[in-house]
Scaffold this motif. Structure first.
Motif, PDB file in Angstrom:
ATOM      1  N   ALA A   1      -1.846  11.223   8.426  1.00  0.00           N
ATOM      2  CA  ALA A   1      -1.907   9.797   8.090  1.00  0.00           C
ATOM      3  C   ALA A   1      -3.359   9.437   7.829  1.00  0.00           C
ATOM      4  O   ALA A   1      -4.273  10.242   8.057  1.00  0.00           O
ATOM      5  CB  ALA A   1      -1.339   8.962   9.239  1.00  0.00           C
ATOM      6  N   LYS A   2      -3.590   8.235   7.356  1.00  0.00           N
ATOM      7  CA  LYS A   2      -4.960   7.758   7.197  1.00  0.00           C
ATOM      8  C   LYS A   2      -5.628   7.664   8.571  1.00  0.00           C
ATOM      9  O   LYS A   2      -4.964   7.463   9.592  1.00  0.00           O
ATOM     10  CB  LYS A   2      -4.983   6.397   6.505  1.00  0.00           C
ATOM     11  N   GLY A   3      -6.959   7.784   8.601  1.00  0.00           N
ATOM     12  CA  GLY A   3      -7.677   7.816   9.861  1.00  0.00           C
ATOM     13  C   GLY A   3      -8.309   6.492  10.230  1.00  0.00           C
ATOM     14  O   GLY A   3      -8.004   5.434   9.656  1.00  0.00           O
ATOM     15  N   ARG A   4      -9.222   6.565  11.173  1.00  0.00           N
ATOM     16  CA  ARG A   4      -9.817   5.371  11.767  1.00  0.00           C
ATOM     17  C   ARG A   4     -10.510   4.489  10.743  1.00  0.00           C
ATOM     18  O   ARG A   4     -10.433   3.258  10.810  1.00  0.00           O
ATOM     19  CB  ARG A   4     -10.831   5.796  12.844  1.00  0.00           C
ATOM     20  N   ILE A   5     -11.194   5.083   9.782  1.00  0.00           N
ATOM     21  CA  ILE A   5     -11.953   4.297   8.807  1.00  0.00           C
ATOM     22  C   ILE A   5     -11.029   3.368   8.038  1.00  0.00           C
ATOM     23  O   ILE A   5     -11.287   2.170   7.901  1.00  0.00           O
ATOM     24  CB  ILE A   5     -12.711   5.231   7.847  1.00  0.00           C
TER      25      ILE A   5
ATOM     26  N   LEU B   1      11.826   5.311   6.678  1.00  0.00           N
ATOM     27  CA  LEU B   1      11.027   6.241   5.893  1.00  0.00           C
ATOM     28  C   LEU B   1       9.829   6.727   6.701  1.00  0.00           C
ATOM     29  O   LEU B   1       9.273   5.988   7.532  1.00  0.00           O
ATOM     30  CB  LEU B   1      10.533   5.573   4.608  1.00  0.00           C
ATOM     31  N   THR B   2       9.404   7.953   6.437  1.00  0.00           N
ATOM     32  CA  THR B   2       8.207   8.492   7.071  1.00  0.00           C
ATOM     33  C   THR B   2       6.960   7.870   6.435  1.00  0.00           C
ATOM     34  O   THR B   2       7.043   7.155   5.434  1.00  0.00           O
ATOM     35  CB  THR B   2       8.145  10.012   6.897  1.00  0.00           C
ATOM     36  N   HIS B   3       5.798   8.170   7.008  1.00  0.00           N
ATOM     37  CA  HIS B   3       4.532   7.728   6.421  1.00  0.00           C
ATOM     38  C   HIS B   3       4.446   8.142   4.959  1.00  0.00           C
ATOM     39  O   HIS B   3       4.124   7.339   4.077  1.00  0.00           O
ATOM     40  CB  HIS B   3       3.344   8.336   7.184  1.00  0.00           C
ATOM     41  N   PHE B   4       4.715   9.421   4.706  1.00  0.00           N
ATOM     42  CA  PHE B   4       4.585   9.947   3.348  1.00  0.00           C
ATOM     43  C   PHE B   4       5.586   9.289   2.409  1.00  0.00           C
ATOM     44  O   PHE B   4       5.239   8.885   1.290  1.00  0.00           O
ATOM     45  CB  PHE B   4       4.794  11.472   3.363  1.00  0.00           C
ATOM     46  N   GLU B   5       6.837   9.167   2.841  1.00  0.00           N
ATOM     47  CA  GLU B   5       7.868   8.563   1.995  1.00  0.00           C
ATOM     48  C   GLU B   5       7.566   7.087   1.716  1.00  0.00           C
ATOM     49  O   GLU B   5       7.803   6.599   0.602  1.00  0.00           O
ATOM     50  CB  GLU B   5       9.232   8.708   2.663  1.00  0.00           C
ATOM     51  N   SER B   6       7.033   6.390   2.724  1.00  0.00           N
ATOM     52  CA  SER B   6       6.688   4.980   2.536  1.00  0.00           C
ATOM     53  C   SER B   6       5.564   4.832   1.513  1.00  0.00           C
ATOM     54  O   SER B   6       5.609   3.963   0.635  1.00  0.00           O
ATOM     55  CB  SER B   6       6.266   4.357   3.874  1.00  0.00           C
TER      56      SER B   6
END
Length: 458
Positions: A74-78, A99-104
């Motif tokens: 997933a995307k990180g802290r920044i 939906l998963t992170h990627f599917e979303s």
């Protein structure tokens, strides 16, 4: 500082201080520090307050993170620190039920991506050219300009038109965007560093930052209201967002989502022209043979007329110059990912939730990746030379499914700007003045005065 690693085989960056680890080096000397870690291995542990982070330097591992195994990250802290202020957008980890992170992310990106269709981008070339011409009308021979400020003003104008169109609210959008960028460091930097505190209101810079955000949101809302009353199609991105739908349901984006998307696109796009292009003219001044080839190509292709969309594919060398500028001076000098599942990267076994840092700046200056990396050499991007590079050795605009959605628009605008200015002017460095990069959320050249010289084209 806490360790989240389960294997002792990952080297730790040297010279950590008790209690704060490498935080001082990251704050005061981030570019030399991150670049120096290339020598330690493909994954290097960096100690900071809170959970440790892991800098990944090897292109093969970066390719896995960003391309082939991107579902595991997933995307990180920044990104969290920025996104919590601007609202959900394609740059964030979108969330749709079931939906998963990627599917979303894929669902949302497919809805907004047509706004960056090549034909729409090409149709904006004239607007970008006119914005540059308006700015150049104020330049005078022998004048010393703060080229960083001149190009920042152009960035506001060009991107206001690219994303919101050329209408009654364009100047309001450009002015509000300038106000927001001015508050980036005092109002946003600490939110990126400490996203868990981003909701606090009694912190220096918060009031001005929030007012700047509100002003830009208001200008975008006003543009939406006008656009809905005008049925004429326009190539700007906002026009598409107003019509965008999710393919699986036919549902349209609501106004809150449209404003959040436009807000972040504007903020991110400014830094291509505002932060990278000053370096382009500085590099041309430092490399007269490169500058001569750029001028010869532009003169041959344009033949004295304004640049048009169909000219841009023929500016091969000029495009390679921009690629080389972005290699040495990427505005997004660092970004992050977070593991969603346990992963193994080389000898590093990282659990779910581990924070991974990626530095395009350090990668692009790694002699194990790029031959003679400090040399400004646009011809390294000739097809016969570039084909020897492994995937993910060049990350100025990202890679994989989460690559910068506006990469083609950014390159088109930068190429149009460079061709327009270089067809009429050359810029000279001011003796005794050095470039002192400013490294915050984005990499910028800092104050950069240059002297205008008109070109005499035969």
């Amino acid at each position: 500082m806490t360790s989240t690693i389960t294997a002792p085989l990952v080297p730790t960056a040297p010279r950590a201080l008790p209690g704060i680890g490498h935080a001082l080096q990251l704050l005061c000397n981030p570019l030399p520090f991150t670049t120096s870690l290339n020598e330690l291995g493909p994954v290097v542990r960096v100690l900071v307050p809170g959970p440790d982070v892991y800098l990944v330097t090897a292109p093969d591992l970066l390719h896995r993170i960003l391309v082939t195994e991107t579902r595991d990250y997933a995307k990180g802290r920044i990104t969290e620190g920025i996104g919590s202020q601007f609202g959900p957008s394609v740059v964030m980890d979108m969330s749709f039920e079931g939906l998963t992170h990627f599917e979303s992310h894929r669902r949302h990106r497919r809805a907004v991506q047509p706004g960056f269709n090549p034909h729409r981008i090409a149709a904006q070339t004239q607007a970008a050219h006119l914005a540059v011409q308006e700015q150049l009308a104020r330049w005078r021979p022998g004048q010393t300009l703060r080229i960083d400020k001149e190009l920042a003003r152009l960035a506001y104008q060009i991107n206001a038109r690219a994303f919101c169109g050329n209408g009654p609210t364009t100047q309001s959008v450009a002015d509000a965007l300038a106000g927001l960028v001015a508050q980036t460091t005092p109002g946003l930097l600490w939110r990126v560093s400490l996203p868990q505190w981003a909701h606090l209101s009694h912190v220096p810079g918060t009031g001005a930052f929030n007012r700047a955000l509100t002003r830009l949101r208001t200008a975008i809302h006003a543009t939406i209201d006008i656009r809905r009353r005008d049925t004429q199609d326009s190539p700007d991105v906002l026009s598409h967002l107003l019509q965008a739908t999710y393919a699986d349901t036919g549902e349209r984006l609501d106004d809150h989502q449209i404003v959040s998307e436009t807000l972040f696109y504007l903020f991110a796009a400014v830094h291509g022209i505002g932060d990278a292009m000053p370096y382009a003219f500085h590099q041309l001044a430092l490399n007269p043979q490169v500058e001569q080839r750029v001028h010869e190509e532009i003169d041959a292709v344009l033949d004295g007329r304004p640049v048009q969309a169909e000219d841009l594919p023929r500016l091969d060398y000029t495009r390679r110059v921009l690629q080389e500028v972005l290699r040495l001076h990427p505005p997004v000098w660092v970004f992050a990912r977070r593991t969603l599942v346990p992963v193994q990267l080389g000898s590093a076994h990282l659990p779910a939730g581990a924070e991974i840092v990626i530095s395009p700046y350090g990668l692009h200056r790694n002699p194990q990746v790029h031959q003679d990396p400090l040399r400004f050499d646009p011809d390294r991007w000739l097809p016969e030379r570039a084909k020897s590079l492994a995937p993910c050795t060049y990350l100025a605009l990202g890679a994989g499914p989460r690559k910068c959605i506006g990469d083609n628009l950014a390159m088109t605008n930068m190429l149009t700007l460079l061709a327009t200015i270089a067809s009429r002017w050359r810029l000279r460095t001011v003796p005794t003045r050095r470039v002192r990069p400013i490294t915050r959320i984005f990499l910028s050249p800092g104050p950069l005065p240059m002297i205008c010289e008109p070109r005499s084209v035969a």
